[in-house]
Design a protein around this motif. Structure first.
Motif, mmCIF file in Angstrom:
data_model
loop_
_atom_site.group_PDB
_atom_site.id
_atom_site.type_symbol
_atom_site.label_atom_id
_atom_site.label_comp_id
_atom_site.label_asym_id
_atom_site.label_seq_id
_atom_site.Cartn_x
_atom_site.Cartn_y
_atom_site.Cartn_z
ATOM 1 N N ASN A 1 0.859 -1.182 0.000
ATOM 2 C CA ASN A 1 0.000 0.000 0.000
ATOM 3 C C ASN A 1 0.896 1.233 0.000
ATOM 4 O OD1 ASN A 1 -1.804 2.063 0.386
ATOM 5 N ND2 ASN A 1 -2.877 1.106 2.091
ATOM 6 N N PRO A 2 0.963 1.966 -1.108
ATOM 7 C CA PRO A 2 1.864 3.122 -1.151
ATOM 8 C C PRO A 2 1.438 4.249 -0.234
ATOM 9 C CG PRO A 2 0.487 3.028 -3.112
ATOM 10 C CD PRO A 2 0.245 1.751 -2.371
ATOM 11 N N LEU A 3 0.214 4.176 0.296
ATOM 12 C CA LEU A 3 -0.258 5.235 1.182
ATOM 13 C C LEU A 3 -0.013 4.916 2.650
ATOM 14 C CD1 LEU A 3 -3.564 6.186 -0.659
ATOM 15 C CD2 LEU A 3 -1.311 7.246 -0.819
ATOM 16 N N VAL A 4 0.766 3.855 2.909
ATOM 17 C CA VAL A 4 1.225 3.543 4.261
ATOM 18 C C VAL A 4 2.749 3.577 4.249
ATOM 19 C CG1 VAL A 4 1.341 1.789 6.065
ATOM 20 C CG2 VAL A 4 -0.798 2.160 4.823
ATOM 21 N N CYS A 5 3.356 4.334 5.157
ATOM 22 C CA CYS A 5 4.811 4.504 5.186
ATOM 23 C C CYS A 5 5.507 3.164 5.422
ATOM 24 C CB CYS A 5 5.196 5.492 6.277
ATOM 25 S SG CYS A 5 6.985 5.735 6.422
ATOM 26 N N ALA A 6 6.495 2.865 4.577
ATOM 27 C CA ALA A 6 7.237 1.607 4.696
ATOM 28 C C ALA A 6 8.165 1.610 5.907
ATOM 29 C CB ALA A 6 8.043 1.362 3.422
ATOM 30 N N ARG A 7 8.467 2.788 6.434
ATOM 31 C CA ARG A 7 9.398 2.860 7.576
ATOM 32 C C ARG A 7 8.658 2.830 8.906
ATOM 33 N NH1 ARG A 7 13.270 7.900 7.733
ATOM 34 N NH2 ARG A 7 14.484 6.639 6.261
ATOM 35 N N CYS A 8 7.685 3.728 9.102
ATOM 36 C CA CYS A 8 7.065 3.850 10.419
ATOM 37 C C CYS A 8 5.637 3.329 10.473
ATOM 38 C CB CYS A 8 7.106 5.296 10.901
ATOM 39 S SG CYS A 8 5.958 6.400 10.028
ATOM 40 N N PRO B 1 9.461 5.569 -3.256
ATOM 41 C CA PRO B 1 9.193 5.738 -4.684
ATOM 42 C C PRO B 1 7.712 5.619 -4.996
ATOM 43 C CG PRO B 1 11.037 4.245 -4.323
ATOM 44 C CD PRO B 1 10.411 4.473 -2.981
ATOM 45 N N PHE B 2 7.265 6.435 -5.928
ATOM 46 C CA PHE B 2 5.859 6.409 -6.321
ATOM 47 C C PHE B 2 5.729 6.853 -7.768
ATOM 48 C CE2 PHE B 2 1.554 8.073 -6.756
ATOM 49 C CZ PHE B 2 0.814 7.054 -6.189
ATOM 50 N N ARG B 3 5.088 6.020 -8.587
ATOM 51 C CA ARG B 3 4.850 6.372 -9.992
ATOM 52 C C ARG B 3 3.581 7.204 -10.105
ATOM 53 N NH1 ARG B 3 6.449 0.735 -10.933
ATOM 54 N NH2 ARG B 3 8.365 0.673 -12.181
ATOM 55 N N ARG B 4 3.730 8.426 -10.576
ATOM 56 C CA ARG B 4 2.567 9.272 -10.855
ATOM 57 C C ARG B 4 2.336 9.251 -12.362
ATOM 58 N NH1 ARG B 4 3.201 14.428 -10.222
ATOM 59 N NH2 ARG B 4 1.089 14.970 -9.592
ATOM 60 N N LEU B 5 1.313 8.519 -12.778
ATOM 61 C CA LEU B 5 0.982 8.358 -14.186
ATOM 62 C C LEU B 5 -0.339 9.051 -14.480
ATOM 63 C CD1 LEU B 5 1.862 4.559 -14.603
ATOM 64 C CD2 LEU B 5 3.337 6.544 -15.007
ATOM 65 N N PRO B 6 -0.666 9.241 -15.754
ATOM 66 C CA PRO B 6 -1.969 9.826 -16.082
ATOM 67 C C PRO B 6 -3.097 8.830 -15.803
ATOM 68 C CG PRO B 6 -0.420 10.013 -17.926
ATOM 69 C CD PRO B 6 0.167 9.052 -16.946
ATOM 70 N N LEU B 7 -4.256 9.361 -15.446
ATOM 71 C CA LEU B 7 -5.484 8.583 -15.327
ATOM 72 C C LEU B 7 -6.407 9.004 -16.462
ATOM 73 C CD1 LEU B 7 -7.446 6.692 -13.736
ATOM 74 C CD2 LEU B 7 -8.137 8.743 -12.432
#
Length: 206
Positions: free
Chosen positions: A2-9, A33-39
């Motif tokens: 889940n990219p919206l949950v911090c991988a560290r804390c 890292p996070f890929r921001r692509l077009p929707l």
């Protein structure tokens, strides 16, 4: 993942803080890292052909995009008309943001307009959102809705509401931010419309 949950804390990450290629945790400052692509939103009033076209887009775009039908999440727990179905729309943006981490942008087929997505914090998960609204002549639209199975409950008052909505979309599409492209499906076949939608997506993505 889940990219919206911090991988560290493990804290929740604020999507509105998305940078070009990373999400930053507001709690510990970790950048992941996070890929921001077009929707790409293939939208329009009911009866204009979104679902029929979407079935063909799955094959036409399968090697480059992920095509999804918006109504699969149209469940009671996500519907709240008093809040303009905000939970439903934020859930879709979060889902699409996660899917695009595979490197393939999402094509979302369903009724939506820019004012319903652009103000949301999750809008920052995408580099752009492009809107293509399918339209058709009022008589054609009404006939298509009347021909639907009875379980879909398209009575005359509901059809009249959809005709009003369709007229509003056609009249205001060019003034929205961003503007919506209109594609008339009155006379074209489903295959022809799918080809034109594919070309529109490829043009913008290219």
């Amino acid at each position: 993942m889940n990219p919206l949950v911090c991988a560290r804390c493990g804290a929740r990450v604020d999507p509105s803080g998305a940078a070009e290629a990373a999400l930053t945790c507001v709690t510990c400052g970790h950048r992941q890292p996070f890929r921001r692509l077009p929707l790409y939103c293939v939208t329009g009033p009911s009866g204009t052909g979104k679902s029929a076209v979407g079935r063909l887009l799955v094959d036409a775009l399968a090697d480059r995009f992920v095509v999804l039908e918006q109504d699969v999440l149209w469940t009671a727990g996500l519907r709240d008309p008093t809040d303009e179905h905000r939970r439903f729309r934020t859930t879709w943006l979060r889902m699409a943001g996660m899917i695009q981490q595979s490197g393939r942008p999402v094509v979302l087929c369903g009724t939506v307009v820019p004012p319903e997505l652009e103000p949301l914090p999750e809008r920052a998960l995408f580099s752009d959102i492009h809107y293509l609204a399918l339209t058709c002549e009022p008589d054609t639209l009404a006939a298509r809705l009347r021909a639907r199975p009875a379980w879909r409950q398209w009575d005359e008052p509901r059809i009249a509401e959809m005709l009003d909505y369709a007229a509003w979309v056609s009249d205001t599409a060019h003034r929205m931010s961003p503007p919506m492209t209109l594609l008339d499906t009155t006379d074209g076949t489903v295959a022809d419309t799918a080809s034109r939608v594919t070309a529109w997506i490829d043009h913008r993505h290219g």
